[in-house]
Design a protein around this motif. Structure first.
Motif, PDB file in Angstrom:
ATOM      1  N   LEU A   1      -7.458   2.452   7.922  1.00  0.00           N
ATOM      2  CA  LEU A   1      -6.114   1.887   7.799  1.00  0.00           C
ATOM      3  C   LEU A   1      -5.110   2.540   8.741  1.00  0.00           C
ATOM      4  CD1 LEU A   1      -5.879   1.727   3.895  1.00  0.00           C
ATOM      5  CD2 LEU A   1      -6.693  -0.032   5.451  1.00  0.00           C
ATOM      6  N   GLU A   2      -5.457   3.682   9.305  1.00  0.00           N
ATOM      7  CA  GLU A   2      -4.506   4.411  10.138  1.00  0.00           C
ATOM      8  C   GLU A   2      -4.224   3.665  11.441  1.00  0.00           C
ATOM      9  OE1 GLU A   2      -5.869   8.352  10.778  1.00  0.00           O
ATOM     10  OE2 GLU A   2      -6.069   8.827   8.639  1.00  0.00           O
ATOM     11  N   ASN A   3      -2.953   3.663  11.809  1.00  0.00           N
ATOM     12  CA  ASN A   3      -2.494   3.046  13.061  1.00  0.00           C
ATOM     13  C   ASN A   3      -2.904   1.573  13.173  1.00  0.00           C
ATOM     14  OD1 ASN A   3      -1.487   5.604  13.909  1.00  0.00           O
ATOM     15  ND2 ASN A   3      -3.536   6.168  14.619  1.00  0.00           N
ATOM     16  N   ARG A   4      -2.789   0.852  12.052  1.00  0.00           N
ATOM     17  CA  ARG A   4      -3.129  -0.566  12.027  1.00  0.00           C
ATOM     18  C   ARG A   4      -1.894  -1.386  11.713  1.00  0.00           C
ATOM     19  NH1 ARG A   4      -8.277  -1.245  14.175  1.00  0.00           N
ATOM     20  NH2 ARG A   4      -9.419   0.664  13.695  1.00  0.00           N
ATOM     21  N   GLY A   5      -2.026  -2.692  11.976  1.00  0.00           N
ATOM     22  CA  GLY A   5      -0.950  -3.603  11.627  1.00  0.00           C
ATOM     23  C   GLY A   5      -0.920  -3.857  10.133  1.00  0.00           C
ATOM     24  N   ALA A   6       0.163  -4.503   9.693  1.00  0.00           N
ATOM     25  CA  ALA A   6       0.329  -4.754   8.260  1.00  0.00           C
ATOM     26  C   ALA A   6      -0.797  -5.621   7.707  1.00  0.00           C
ATOM     27  CB  ALA A   6       1.680  -5.414   8.008  1.00  0.00           C
ATOM     28  N   LEU A   7      -1.246  -6.616   8.478  1.00  0.00           N
ATOM     29  CA  LEU A   7      -2.300  -7.508   8.005  1.00  0.00           C
ATOM     30  C   LEU A   7      -3.610  -6.746   7.817  1.00  0.00           C
ATOM     31  CD1 LEU A   7      -3.348 -10.357   7.372  1.00  0.00           C
ATOM     32  CD2 LEU A   7      -3.809 -10.624   9.822  1.00  0.00           C
ATOM     33  N   GLU A   8      -3.991  -5.950   8.800  1.00  0.00           N
ATOM     34  CA  GLU A   8      -5.246  -5.195   8.701  1.00  0.00           C
ATOM     35  C   GLU A   8      -5.204  -4.187   7.563  1.00  0.00           C
ATOM     36  OE1 GLU A   8      -7.429  -4.095  12.424  1.00  0.00           O
ATOM     37  OE2 GLU A   8      -5.495  -4.552  13.343  1.00  0.00           O
ATOM     38  N   ILE A   9      -4.045  -3.575   7.354  1.00  0.00           N
ATOM     39  CA  ILE A   9      -3.919  -2.602   6.268  1.00  0.00           C
ATOM     40  C   ILE A   9      -4.138  -3.277   4.921  1.00  0.00           C
ATOM     41  CG2 ILE A   9      -2.284  -1.120   5.045  1.00  0.00           C
ATOM     42  CD1 ILE A   9      -1.115  -0.333   7.748  1.00  0.00           C
ATOM     43  N   ARG A  10      -3.537  -4.464   4.746  1.00  0.00           N
ATOM     44  CA  ARG A  10      -3.674  -5.160   3.462  1.00  0.00           C
ATOM     45  C   ARG A  10      -5.115  -5.578   3.194  1.00  0.00           C
ATOM     46  NH1 ARG A  10       1.005  -7.685   1.278  1.00  0.00           N
ATOM     47  NH2 ARG A  10       2.702  -6.165   1.463  1.00  0.00           N
ATOM     48  N   VAL A  11      -5.751  -6.214   4.154  1.00  0.00           N
ATOM     49  CA  VAL A  11      -7.104  -6.733   3.902  1.00  0.00           C
ATOM     50  C   VAL A  11      -8.105  -5.596   3.720  1.00  0.00           C
ATOM     51  CG1 VAL A  11      -6.692  -8.923   5.078  1.00  0.00           C
ATOM     52  CG2 VAL A  11      -7.571  -6.991   6.377  1.00  0.00           C
ATOM     53  N   HIS A  12      -7.922  -4.499   4.459  1.00  0.00           N
ATOM     54  CA  HIS A  12      -8.853  -3.382   4.307  1.00  0.00           C
ATOM     55  C   HIS A  12      -8.602  -2.618   3.009  1.00  0.00           C
ATOM     56  CE1 HIS A  12      -9.680  -4.085   8.615  1.00  0.00           C
ATOM     57  NE2 HIS A  12     -10.836  -3.495   8.363  1.00  0.00           N
ATOM     58  N   ALA A  13      -7.345  -2.518   2.589  1.00  0.00           N
ATOM     59  CA  ALA A  13      -7.043  -1.847   1.320  1.00  0.00           C
ATOM     60  C   ALA A  13      -7.660  -2.610   0.157  1.00  0.00           C
ATOM     61  CB  ALA A  13      -5.533  -1.737   1.137  1.00  0.00           C
ATOM     62  N   LEU A  14      -7.600  -3.933   0.210  1.00  0.00           N
ATOM     63  CA  LEU A  14      -8.218  -4.741  -0.839  1.00  0.00           C
ATOM     64  C   LEU A  14      -9.749  -4.675  -0.776  1.00  0.00           C
ATOM     65  CD1 LEU A  14      -5.868  -7.850  -0.674  1.00  0.00           C
ATOM     66  CD2 LEU A  14      -5.969  -6.130  -2.484  1.00  0.00           C
ATOM     67  N   PHE A  15     -10.281  -4.371   0.396  1.00  0.00           N
ATOM     68  CA  PHE A  15     -11.728  -4.198   0.540  1.00  0.00           C
ATOM     69  C   PHE A  15     -12.181  -2.862  -0.056  1.00  0.00           C
ATOM     70  CE2 PHE A  15     -15.532  -2.894   2.861  1.00  0.00           C
ATOM     71  CZ  PHE A  15     -16.307  -4.042   2.809  1.00  0.00           C
ATOM     72  N   VAL A  16     -11.325  -1.853   0.052  1.00  0.00           N
ATOM     73  CA  VAL A  16     -11.694  -0.518  -0.437  1.00  0.00           C
ATOM     74  C   VAL A  16     -11.881  -0.511  -1.950  1.00  0.00           C
ATOM     75  CG1 VAL A  16     -10.818   1.838  -0.744  1.00  0.00           C
ATOM     76  CG2 VAL A  16     -10.650   0.739   1.485  1.00  0.00           C
ATOM     77  N   ALA A  17     -11.049  -1.281  -2.681  1.00  0.00           N
ATOM     78  CA  ALA A  17     -11.081  -1.241  -4.151  1.00  0.00           C
ATOM     79  C   ALA A  17     -12.458  -1.596  -4.721  1.00  0.00           C
ATOM     80  CB  ALA A  17      -9.987  -2.149  -4.716  1.00  0.00           C
ATOM     81  N   PRO A  18     -13.041  -2.767  -4.404  1.00  0.00           N
ATOM     82  CA  PRO A  18     -14.375  -3.062  -4.955  1.00  0.00           C
ATOM     83  C   PRO A  18     -15.465  -2.143  -4.413  1.00  0.00           C
ATOM     84  CG  PRO A  18     -13.728  -4.783  -3.413  1.00  0.00           C
ATOM     85  CD  PRO A  18     -12.526  -3.917  -3.630  1.00  0.00           C
ATOM     86  N   ALA A  19     -15.338  -1.717  -3.146  1.00  0.00           N
ATOM     87  CA  ALA A  19     -16.349  -0.807  -2.591  1.00  0.00           C
ATOM     88  C   ALA A  19     -16.366   0.511  -3.357  1.00  0.00           C
ATOM     89  CB  ALA A  19     -16.067  -0.558  -1.111  1.00  0.00           C
ATOM     90  N   PHE A  20     -15.179   1.033  -3.663  1.00  0.00           N
ATOM     91  CA  PHE A  20     -15.105   2.285  -4.424  1.00  0.00           C
ATOM     92  C   PHE A  20     -15.649   2.099  -5.834  1.00  0.00           C
ATOM     93  CE2 PHE A  20     -12.695   4.915  -7.460  1.00  0.00           C
ATOM     94  CZ  PHE A  20     -13.113   6.169  -7.043  1.00  0.00           C
ATOM     95  N   LEU A  21     -15.344   0.978  -6.478  1.00  0.00           N
ATOM     96  CA  LEU A  21     -15.821   0.744  -7.841  1.00  0.00           C
ATOM     97  C   LEU A  21     -17.351   0.630  -7.882  1.00  0.00           C
ATOM     98  CD1 LEU A  21     -13.157  -1.719  -9.281  1.00  0.00           C
ATOM     99  CD2 LEU A  21     -13.575   0.646  -9.966  1.00  0.00           C
ATOM    100  N   VAL A  22     -17.935  -0.041  -6.890  1.00  0.00           N
ATOM    101  CA  VAL A  22     -19.399  -0.135  -6.838  1.00  0.00           C
ATOM    102  C   VAL A  22     -20.009   1.253  -6.679  1.00  0.00           C
ATOM    103  CG1 VAL A  22     -21.364  -1.008  -5.533  1.00  0.00           C
ATOM    104  CG2 VAL A  22     -19.429  -2.505  -5.981  1.00  0.00           C
ATOM    105  N   GLY A  23     -19.447   2.053  -5.764  1.00  0.00           N
ATOM    106  CA  GLY A  23     -19.951   3.415  -5.573  1.00  0.00           C
ATOM    107  C   GLY A  23     -19.785   4.265  -6.823  1.00  0.00           C
ATOM    108  N   LEU A  24     -18.655   4.092  -7.520  1.00  0.00           N
ATOM    109  CA  LEU A  24     -18.410   4.860  -8.740  1.00  0.00           C
ATOM    110  C   LEU A  24     -19.414   4.497  -9.843  1.00  0.00           C
ATOM    111  CD1 LEU A  24     -16.618   6.830 -10.346  1.00  0.00           C
ATOM    112  CD2 LEU A  24     -15.166   4.874 -10.937  1.00  0.00           C
ATOM    113  N   VAL A  25     -19.653   3.198 -10.019  1.00  0.00           N
ATOM    114  CA  VAL A  25     -20.610   2.760 -11.046  1.00  0.00           C
ATOM    115  C   VAL A  25     -22.011   3.266 -10.719  1.00  0.00           C
ATOM    116  CG1 VAL A  25     -21.737   0.750 -12.054  1.00  0.00           C
ATOM    117  CG2 VAL A  25     -19.268   0.754 -11.735  1.00  0.00           C
TER     118      VAL A  25
END
Length: 236
Positions: free
Chosen positions: A91-115
């Protein structure tokens, strides 16, 4: 399958288009020795941990006597945790669009790894299976959505990152993906349950249903069985 798919992602990062070589990580010709090809090495690292997970699976199955599901689970959990970590750093040094879509991608990826990490110590939990499958479906569909938004919008026009309304629709779309994943999971579960019920009823022997065992000799059937047993004993 993990190994093949991971290699299919790693090789193009280094050598596509043909004639390109991105194996270099430092530009030695520049006196400042800067790092180069950051994005490619970022993607290769993600693929590399899934490749490691695949190698662990193969090694575990090759040694059947010492096969351990926990080791395979731990390697897969590590791969998803690394995916979430690198996506967060993405997310570093990215535009607003890239930050949003990647942040929403991180949430399910983290939950899968946590489970997956929890299942290493607490296996065989149906609730965790459902959550893991649901988040896996959301992660897959959102990855496709991310690619469409970033590289091939259906309208042919790029998303306007400077427009707040365009950005506001991203979490709405993500919620639709959550609903779609839940609906798909429920549909598969319903169809499998229906199929199992129908196939079980076809194989059932007539009259072989469960019946509670009578406790008193007042039941005529039980009295008959008792009398037959006495006659057999006398015959012996």
């Amino acid at each position: 399958m993990k190994v093949l798919i991971s290699l299919g992602g790693i090789i193009p990062e280094f050598f596509y288009p043909p004639g390109v070589n991105r194996l270099m990580i430092v530009d030695w010709e520049d006196p400042r020795r800067p790092f180069v090809f950051y994005e490619n090495w970022d993607h290769v690292t993600m693929y590399g941990f899934f490749l490691l997970s695949g190698v662990v699976d193969i090694a575990s199955r090759a040694c059947q006597a010492r096969q351990t599901a926990k080791l395979e689970q731990a390697a897969e959990a590590l791969a998803f945790c690394v995916l979430a970590l690198l996506m967060a750093a993405h997310l570093e040094n990215r535009g607003a669009l890239e930050i949003r879509v990647h942040a929403l991608f991180v949430a399910p990826a983290f939950l899968v790894g946590l489970v997956l990490a929890i299942e290493v110590w607490v296996p065989d939990q149906p609730a965790l299976w459902v959550l893991k499958t649901w988040m896996g479906l959301v992660l897959s569909s959102w990855m496709v959505q991310l690619s469409v938004l970033m590289y091939a919008p259906p309208s042919g026009q790029p998303w306007r990152a400077e427009n707040p309304e365009d950005l506001a629709f991203l979490p709405i779309f993500f919620c639709w993906h959550l609903a779609l994943g839940a609906a798909l999971l429920a549909a598969v579960y319903g169809l499998c349950s229906l199929w199992h019920h129908r196939s079980s009823s076809r194989r059932e022997v007539p009259g072989a249903k469960y019946r509670p065992c009578p406790r008193g000799y007042s039941n005529e059937d039980l009295e008959k069985l008792g009398a037959e047993g006495v006659l057999r004993d006398e015959g012996v």
